[in-house]
Design a protein around this motif. Structure first.
Motif, mmCIF file in Angstrom:
data_model
loop_
_atom_site.group_PDB
_atom_site.id
_atom_site.type_symbol
_atom_site.label_atom_id
_atom_site.label_comp_id
_atom_site.label_asym_id
_atom_site.label_seq_id
_atom_site.Cartn_x
_atom_site.Cartn_y
_atom_site.Cartn_z
ATOM 1 N N ARG A 1 0.836 -1.214 0.000
ATOM 2 C CA ARG A 1 0.000 0.000 0.000
ATOM 3 C C ARG A 1 0.865 1.256 0.000
ATOM 4 N NH1 ARG A 1 -3.578 -1.076 3.889
ATOM 5 N NH2 ARG A 1 -5.481 -1.177 2.656
ATOM 6 N N TYR A 2 1.922 1.238 0.788
ATOM 7 C CA TYR A 2 2.812 2.408 0.885
ATOM 8 C C TYR A 2 3.292 2.858 -0.497
ATOM 9 C CZ TYR A 2 6.999 5.141 2.081
ATOM 10 O OH TYR A 2 7.945 6.133 2.173
ATOM 11 N N SER A 3 3.790 1.908 -1.278
ATOM 12 C CA SER A 3 4.343 2.302 -2.580
ATOM 13 C C SER A 3 3.252 2.610 -3.601
ATOM 14 C CB SER A 3 5.297 1.223 -3.108
ATOM 15 O OG SER A 3 6.499 1.260 -2.369
ATOM 16 N N LEU A 4 2.141 1.895 -3.531
ATOM 17 C CA LEU A 4 1.041 2.213 -4.454
ATOM 18 C C LEU A 4 0.469 3.605 -4.165
ATOM 19 C CD1 LEU A 4 -0.926 -1.177 -4.652
ATOM 20 C CD2 LEU A 4 0.346 -0.079 -6.509
ATOM 21 N N ASN A 5 0.577 4.039 -2.922
ATOM 22 C CA ASN A 5 0.002 5.330 -2.528
ATOM 23 C C ASN A 5 0.928 6.522 -2.746
ATOM 24 O OD1 ASN A 5 -2.413 4.287 -1.790
ATOM 25 N ND2 ASN A 5 -2.119 4.459 0.421
ATOM 26 N N LEU A 6 2.203 6.275 -3.068
ATOM 27 C CA LEU A 6 3.102 7.403 -3.336
ATOM 28 C C LEU A 6 2.520 8.163 -4.523
ATOM 29 C CD1 LEU A 6 6.695 5.890 -2.995
ATOM 30 C CD2 LEU A 6 5.458 7.285 -1.346
ATOM 31 N N LYS A 7 2.341 9.436 -4.361
ATOM 32 C CA LYS A 7 1.623 10.193 -5.380
ATOM 33 C C LYS A 7 2.437 10.338 -6.657
ATOM 34 C CE LYS A 7 -2.129 10.713 -3.106
ATOM 35 N NZ LYS A 7 -3.220 9.817 -3.447
ATOM 36 N N GLY A 8 2.144 9.514 -7.608
ATOM 37 C CA GLY A 8 2.756 9.652 -8.907
ATOM 38 C C GLY A 8 1.785 10.346 -9.843
ATOM 39 N N LYS A 9 2.179 10.450 -11.087
ATOM 40 C CA LYS A 9 1.304 11.125 -12.041
ATOM 41 C C LYS A 9 0.274 10.168 -12.649
ATOM 42 C CE LYS A 9 4.975 12.804 -14.250
ATOM 43 N NZ LYS A 9 6.102 12.555 -13.320
ATOM 44 N N ARG A 10 0.452 8.865 -12.356
ATOM 45 C CA ARG A 10 -0.484 7.829 -12.854
ATOM 46 C C ARG A 10 -0.612 7.912 -14.375
ATOM 47 N NH1 ARG A 10 -0.173 5.307 -7.964
ATOM 48 N NH2 ARG A 10 -1.107 6.528 -6.315
ATOM 49 N N VAL A 11 0.515 8.179 -15.030
ATOM 50 C CA VAL A 11 0.523 8.339 -16.490
ATOM 51 C C VAL A 11 0.083 7.056 -17.183
ATOM 52 C CG1 VAL A 11 2.043 8.618 -18.492
ATOM 53 C CG2 VAL A 11 2.279 10.141 -16.519
ATOM 54 N N ARG A 12 0.656 5.920 -16.763
ATOM 55 C CA ARG A 12 0.395 4.671 -17.481
ATOM 56 C C ARG A 12 -1.076 4.231 -17.378
ATOM 57 N NH1 ARG A 12 4.836 5.524 -15.394
ATOM 58 N NH2 ARG A 12 6.816 5.289 -16.485
ATOM 59 N N PRO A 13 -1.634 4.165 -16.160
ATOM 60 C CA PRO A 13 -3.057 3.792 -16.101
ATOM 61 C C PRO A 13 -3.961 4.802 -16.796
ATOM 62 C CG PRO A 13 -2.236 4.444 -13.924
ATOM 63 C CD PRO A 13 -1.038 4.311 -14.811
ATOM 64 N N SER A 14 -3.608 6.076 -16.746
ATOM 65 C CA SER A 14 -4.422 7.073 -17.444
ATOM 66 C C SER A 14 -4.417 6.812 -18.946
ATOM 67 C CB SER A 14 -3.900 8.490 -17.165
ATOM 68 O OG SER A 14 -3.996 8.790 -15.786
ATOM 69 N N LEU A 15 -3.271 6.404 -19.460
ATOM 70 C CA LEU A 15 -3.181 6.094 -20.894
ATOM 71 C C LEU A 15 -4.026 4.869 -21.238
ATOM 72 C CD1 LEU A 15 0.626 6.757 -21.511
ATOM 73 C CD2 LEU A 15 -1.264 7.962 -22.629
ATOM 74 N N THR A 16 -4.022 3.863 -20.373
ATOM 75 C CA THR A 16 -4.851 2.672 -20.623
ATOM 76 C C THR A 16 -6.321 3.076 -20.748
ATOM 77 O OG1 THR A 16 -3.309 1.308 -19.353
ATOM 78 C CG2 THR A 16 -5.507 0.383 -19.728
ATOM 79 N N LEU A 17 -6.773 3.895 -19.818
ATOM 80 C CA LEU A 17 -8.180 4.322 -19.850
ATOM 81 C C LEU A 17 -8.462 5.201 -21.062
ATOM 82 C CD1 LEU A 17 -8.837 5.136 -16.070
ATOM 83 C CD2 LEU A 17 -9.164 2.969 -17.294
ATOM 84 N N ALA A 18 -7.517 6.086 -21.385
ATOM 85 C CA ALA A 18 -7.727 6.991 -22.527
ATOM 86 C C ALA A 18 -7.862 6.202 -23.825
ATOM 87 C CB ALA A 18 -6.571 7.987 -22.617
ATOM 88 N N PHE A 19 -7.020 5.202 -24.025
ATOM 89 C CA PHE A 19 -7.109 4.413 -25.260
ATOM 90 C C PHE A 19 -8.346 3.514 -25.261
ATOM 91 C CE2 PHE A 19 -2.846 5.857 -26.234
ATOM 92 C CZ PHE A 19 -2.898 5.955 -27.607
ATOM 93 N N ALA A 20 -8.732 3.021 -24.092
ATOM 94 C CA ALA A 20 -9.961 2.216 -24.027
ATOM 95 C C ALA A 20 -11.157 3.074 -24.438
ATOM 96 C CB ALA A 20 -10.162 1.666 -22.618
ATOM 97 N N GLU A 21 -11.234 4.274 -23.898
ATOM 98 C CA GLU A 21 -12.352 5.170 -24.250
ATOM 99 C C GLU A 21 -12.305 5.544 -25.726
ATOM 100 O OE1 GLU A 21 -11.922 8.235 -20.992
ATOM 101 O OE2 GLU A 21 -14.079 7.836 -20.834
ATOM 102 N N LEU A 22 -11.110 5.818 -26.210
ATOM 103 C CA LEU A 22 -10.948 6.202 -27.618
ATOM 104 C C LEU A 22 -11.449 5.096 -28.544
ATOM 105 C CD1 LEU A 22 -9.802 8.241 -29.666
ATOM 106 C CD2 LEU A 22 -7.548 7.239 -29.302
ATOM 107 N N CYS A 23 -11.310 3.845 -28.101
ATOM 108 C CA CYS A 23 -11.734 2.701 -28.924
ATOM 109 C C CYS A 23 -13.159 2.250 -28.574
ATOM 110 C CB CYS A 23 -10.767 1.538 -28.745
ATOM 111 S SG CYS A 23 -9.106 1.915 -29.334
ATOM 112 N N GLY A 24 -13.888 3.091 -27.848
ATOM 113 C CA GLY A 24 -15.286 2.790 -27.577
ATOM 114 C C GLY A 24 -15.516 1.874 -26.384
ATOM 115 N N GLY A 25 -14.460 1.610 -25.601
ATOM 116 C CA GLY A 25 -14.603 0.765 -24.423
ATOM 117 C C GLY A 25 -15.011 1.592 -23.203
#
Lengths: 290, 290
Positions: free
Chosen positions: A31-55
């Motif tokens: 939890r400690y490392s998952l909670n370090l505030k990053g920019k969450r670039v990679r998961p944001s890209l996954t969601l952006a491409f899913a939405e772009l492809c109609g998912g």
């Protein structure tokens, strides 16, 4: 791109056991490392491409969380004394400085398996189907593994204290940095059921922004101030590292970033939906000052 | 049970890149540990349960290889200086003694991703279907991960230098040792399309032989000779470890092994096919002298 950060962080938290367990220290370390505030670039890209492809964002979320889990495991292991021996990560003590080397090693190991458990859960598979879930998870496994991200780390280690050519630096950064971003973007397309042409375009976009990101990193290590960057500068030169800067110089680096950004934007042309956010993101990465 | 060892080893080798690559040192490190001659118990169990449930050895092979890859990664990381600091494994120098700690860490990481890439390859998915491949891979992820094998390691670490109860030792060994064997057996059933009752029975069998295996290990550490066992004895007592032996004593340990072996054989009763080999294996584990 930043719209979903809160949702991503809430979704990641749901994969962490909430009840007290005998291996609580491991859960706390994860939890400690998952909670370090990053920019969450990679998961944001996954969601952006899913939405772009109609998912849907919901269906893509386990895959977005998984790529962040893999990224997080790689950071924990990178910081260990036998690797980069870094005491800090994102301004906070590194995982092993808080939990000890043994727990940090195991937290990284556990995060990697958590990523696959998330992508292959009944819920995730029900939402996108077994074939798509399996393919997306395989892409992450390959891009993050032996001949991908981990392979890139080993090439980086092998280059220490010797002069190498630009091709090897490029190959190293393609693997070490770009491959996981490629997985993030491709998985979004795959879980949304996109055509092969679009999956390939997402890979091309990610490859270009991944390399551009790294070249900008190398430039800033030379041209920025520690104050502006929020971390020490000049470390590449001090460590006699082979970088795009040391091998190409600033002018060719800047040209390459410009060219890669155009390449990334060009790759987006095969998509039918609104690609403005993804194009803006590529430009913002190229122009970032920290 | 031993029939398929050569096939398993040949199949594992096919997952290792054969052409020369830039990260050759990593490939060599991965191959080194995969090639250490173990008994291949876990992959053999995967194949045995797949055959018992009417599945083919070929279709189950990627899953058998995957469980061996996960087992191998755990051994490499276990031997690291920040963990057990063991210089030898199966009579050969530990991975980090040959390749260095950094490469050994990364070889373990790469092996974990290789396991998922193997189970989720186009070929593996085509043979068993996306849903079964995904479920089998998820079982491995869960049983080997945060609240499974890795969790068991952390419980083990947390018990050092303090006296704990038998329940915690049992929980630790269930996770650390039995969980991966459970995954091996369950995956065989899942990829063969077995009914839930059979998957649960495979888990019960594996749980029983996994615990019995560990109790016998604890007994032999006290009663055997170094010559007979092929490794140093008395290390548990020397390290003041909490074991089944230290908490139950030899008589209750022997009774428990006997009871667990009956439990394992009883679990096999739901299967229609020939379970003699699996029953014999449980008995042989209980009676082993090394």
């Amino acid at each position: 791109m930043k719209d979903h950060i809160k949702e991503i962080e809430a979704a990641i938290e749901r994969y962490i056991p909430q009840e007290k367990v005998a291996e609580q220290q491991l859960v706390d370390a994860v939890r400690y490392s998952l909670n370090l505030k990053g920019k969450r670039v990679r998961p944001s890209l996954t969601l952006a491409f899913a939405e772009l492809c109609g998912g849907s964002v919901d269906a893509a979320m386990p895959f977005a969380c998984a790529v962040e889990m893999v990224h997080t495991y790689s950071l924990i292991h990178d910081d260990l004394p036998c690797m980069d021996d870094d005491d800090f990560r994102r301004g906070q003590p590194a995982n092993h400085k808080v939990f000890g080397e043994d727990i940090a090693l195991l937290a990284g190991d556990a995060l990697q398996s958590m990523a696959y458990a998330a992508m292959l859960s009944d819920e995730a598979v029900a939402a996108v189907g077994g074939a798509r879930a399996a393919r997306a998870a395989r892409i992450l496994a390959e891009k993050s593994g032996l001949l991908g991200m981990v392979g890139g780390q080993v090439i980086d280690l092998s280059m220490e204290h010797q002069t190498v050519g630009i091709e090897l630096v490029r190959l190293m950064e393609e693997k070490k940095t770009a491959n996981l971003i490629e997985a993030a973007c491709m998985m979004g397309c795959v879980v949304a059921g996109a055509e092969e042409e679009k999956i390939a375009a997402a890979e091309r976009y990610a490859h270009a922004i991944g390399l551009a990101f790294q070249i900008v990193d190398d430039i800033l290590d030379v041209t920025s101030t520690a104050e502006e960057l929020g971390k020490p500068i000049g470390s590449d030169v001090d460590n006699e590292k082979n970088t795009f800067m040391s091998l190409l110089g600033i002018e060719r680096c800047r040209e390459t970033v410009e060219w890669l950004t155009e390449e990334a934007i060009d790759a987006l042309s095969v998509f039918d939906g609104d690609t403005k956010d993804l194009a803006d993101f590529a430009v913002a990465l190229a122009n970032r000052k920290k």
